[in-house]
Design an enzyme around this catalytic site. Structure first.
Site, PDB file in Angstrom:
ATOM      1  N   TYR A   1      -0.184  -1.651 -12.060  1.00 50.59           N
ATOM      2  CA  TYR A   1      -1.607  -1.778 -12.396  1.00 50.59           C
ATOM      3  C   TYR A   1      -1.940  -1.175 -13.760  1.00 50.59           C
ATOM      4  CZ  TYR A   1      -1.407  -2.842  -7.464  1.00 50.59           C
ATOM      5  OH  TYR A   1      -1.052  -3.398  -6.255  1.00 50.59           O
TER       6      TYR A   1
ATOM      7  N   GLU B   1       4.458  -6.262   1.713  1.00 51.02           N
ATOM      8  CA  GLU B   1       4.156  -6.663   0.327  1.00 51.02           C
ATOM      9  C   GLU B   1       3.974  -5.462  -0.585  1.00 51.02           C
ATOM     10  OE1 GLU B   1       0.454  -8.242   1.373  1.00 51.02           O
ATOM     11  OE2 GLU B   1       1.228 -10.150   2.043  1.00 51.02           O
ATOM     12  N   PRO B   2       5.029  -4.724  -0.867  1.00 55.78           N
ATOM     13  CA  PRO B   2       4.848  -3.586  -1.773  1.00 55.78           C
ATOM     14  C   PRO B   2       4.729  -4.023  -3.230  1.00 55.78           C
ATOM     15  CG  PRO B   2       7.134  -3.728  -1.030  1.00 55.78           C
ATOM     16  CD  PRO B   2       6.410  -4.890  -0.402  1.00 55.78           C
ATOM     17  N   GLY B   3       3.791  -3.428  -3.938  1.00 55.59           N
ATOM     18  CA  GLY B   3       3.668  -3.659  -5.375  1.00 55.59           C
ATOM     19  C   GLY B   3       4.038  -2.366  -6.090  1.00 55.59           C
TER      20      GLY B   3
ATOM     21  N   CYS C   1     -14.085   3.116 -27.635  1.00 54.66           N
ATOM     22  CA  CYS C   1     -15.412   3.698 -27.832  1.00 54.66           C
ATOM     23  C   CYS C   1     -16.099   3.948 -26.502  1.00 54.66           C
ATOM     24  CB  CYS C   1     -16.242   2.769 -28.696  1.00 54.66           C
ATOM     25  SG  CYS C   1     -15.738   2.868 -30.392  1.00 54.66           S
TER      26      CYS C   1
ATOM     27  N   GLY D   1       0.784  -1.234   0.000  1.00 56.78           N
ATOM     28  CA  GLY D   1       0.000   0.000   0.000  1.00 56.78           C
ATOM     29  C   GLY D   1       0.808   1.273   0.000  1.00 56.78           C
TER      30      GLY D   1
END
Ligand SMILES: Cc1ncc(COP(=O)(O)O)c(C=O)c1O
Ligand SMILES: N[C@@H](CCCC[NH3+])C(=O)O
Length: 440
Positions: free
Chosen positions: A390, A290-292, A361, A248
């Site tokens: 992400y 748990e860093p992403g 579209c 986070g």
């Protein structure tokens, strides 16, 4: 605008990353293209690791592969001695294909299927972060049927509200994730897990949300955990070996964002835990995080080619690029904001305000509203910054667009690590009708 890592403006006035001219990268690999600054991924990883080393805590830094998963990224995480958080059999499969050591993989998710758990058990995954009672029973049945002992953590919902987008806030009581502390489910889960003969209960896990800028939520979570663990100790005598505080850690996308540094996150967490455990008169637990986004977010840049430009006099100029919500859903989903520059005109001054539209579209397919750029012309290369987390991992084939390629750049070398999808890929799983209707 602040360029990070190895990104800078080269002598030709082009944006260069990892010693590679991004205009050349766009020519060689096509656009849209995700470009990752390998040195910056390593630097971010090392900043987390080093901060823990300095704290004196035993620790694991697990890269949250949901932020960006591919074989090359799992290889890089392994080289940096990180552990790996996976949340599905697909992420697990990718890690195993990369040769990532299974014992350093942590399996997450709020609805792991029997098939996924079997795959993980077969691979020898290092730890299961159990989210709910259904999973606890299923995992234990499977482990005991195979006659093996598994390492388990219980995911708790600490009842903490953090200041982030509601879709990426996960620690509040009313959440689909984890066992609630306040409603007594967490205590019940601890009792059940302790009674399971094939579980080795390592400890507890909390993840309060994503893109968090300050340490307040972590401090509050540690307080809730301490009080909860005091009751657990009183009622069951159990004490955790490991405390997993999730990920986070926020990054800076635009000047509006002001996250604390990686070092501050780690220092605060370790000092709070040390103080809490000193009060409890217990030796420090091991800490896992748990860093992403904190590892890959600012290391990714997406290159696009500018196509059509629509001017609505007195209202707005829409600059359309050859990607959009299919390669970056975050603006449409979370109203996320980004900075960008023209990679081929990087040293020119801004002269106009435009809005960057995707090619899907959907009126909502806008990447950036109101950005100041030099005079934009069709064929320019637009570089959107900090798209490493992400972006690719949430990409889709909407409108049957092909997902872009990914290159890692370092020391002037561009390494193609994910190929651009082909038209054949798009129809690979399609089947022509085998039963023809006789309705005319
Ligand atoms: C359980 C868990 N761990 C880690 C992460 C990684 O989060 P981030 O990319 O914000 O560090 C997430 C996503 O928010 C998550 O749900
Ligand atoms: N996908 C989210 C983060 C979700 C993290 C998963 N728990 C984002 O882009 O910000």
């Amino acid at each position: 605008m602040r360029l990070t890592g190895t990104s800078h403006i080269g002598s030709q006035g082009h944006l260069t990353i990892g010693g590679c001219d991004t205009v050349e990268l766009a020519k060689t690999f096509g656009t849209p293209l995700y470009v990752y600054d390998e040195a910056l991924i390593r630097e971010n990883s090392r900043r987390f690791v080093k901060s823990f080393e300095q704290s004196g805590f035993a620790f694991q830094v697990a890269y949250a592969s949901k932020a960006f998963s591919c074989i090359a990224m799992a290889q890089l995480a392994a080289e940096e001695n990180l552990s790996l958080d996976v949340v599905s059999s697909g992420e697990l499969y990718t890690a195993l294909q990369a040769g990532f050591p299974a014992e350093r993989i942590h399996f997450h998710g709020n609805n792991k299927s029997e098939e996924e758990l079997r795959m993980a058990l077969e691979a020898g995954v290092g730890c299961y972060v159990v989210d709910n009672f259904y999973e606890m029973a299923l995992l234990h049945d499977l482990a005991s049927a195979s006659g093996i002992q598994v390492n388990v953590m219980l995911r708790l919902t600490p009842g903490i509200e953090v200041h982030t987008h509601e879709y990426i806030s996960t620690g509040q009581e009313d959440s689909k994730f984890g066992f609630g502390v306040a409603d007594g489910q967490a205590m019940l889960a601890i009792r059940q897990a302790l009674a399971k003969t094939h579980f080795n209960l390592l400890g507890i896990h909390v993840h309060i949300g994503s893109q968090i800028f300050d340490t307040t939520g972590f401090v509050e979570a540690i307080k809730v955990i301490r009080e909860f663990l005091d009751s657990v100790r009183q009622e069951t005598g159990y004490e955790v070996k490991v405390l997993n505080l999730g990920g986070g850690f926020g990054i800076r996308y635009t000047d509006e964002d002001d996250p604390v540094e990686i070092e501050t996150f780690v220092e605060t967490i370790t000092q709070e835990v040390a103080a809490a455990w000193a009060k409890r008169n217990l030796p420090n637990p091991e800490i896992w995080i748990e860093p992403g986004r904190g590892i890959v977010g600012n290391a990714g840049t997406t290159l696009y080619s500018v196509g059509s430009i629509k001017q609505i006099p007195g209202i707005r100029t829409y600059v359309a690029v050859d990607g959009g919500m299919t390669d970056n859903i975050r603006p449409a989903l979370y109203q996320a904001k980004y900075e960008a520059l023209l990679a081929n005109k990087a040293s020119m001054v801004a002269t106009e305000t435009v809005s960057i539209a995707g090619k899907c579209c959907e009126s909502g397919d806008m990447l950036i509203w109101d950005i100041d750029l030099p005079q934009v012309t069709s064929g320019d290369i637009l570089a959107v910054l900090s798209t490493g987390a992400y972006g690719y991992s949430m990409a889709s084939n909407y409108n049957r667009l092909r997902r872009p390629a990914v290159v890692f750049v370092r020391d002037g070398i561009a390494d193609l690590v994910v190929e651009r999808e082909t038209y054949e890929d798009l129809v690979r799983h399609d089947r022509k009708r085998s039963v023809l209707s006789n309705i005319v």
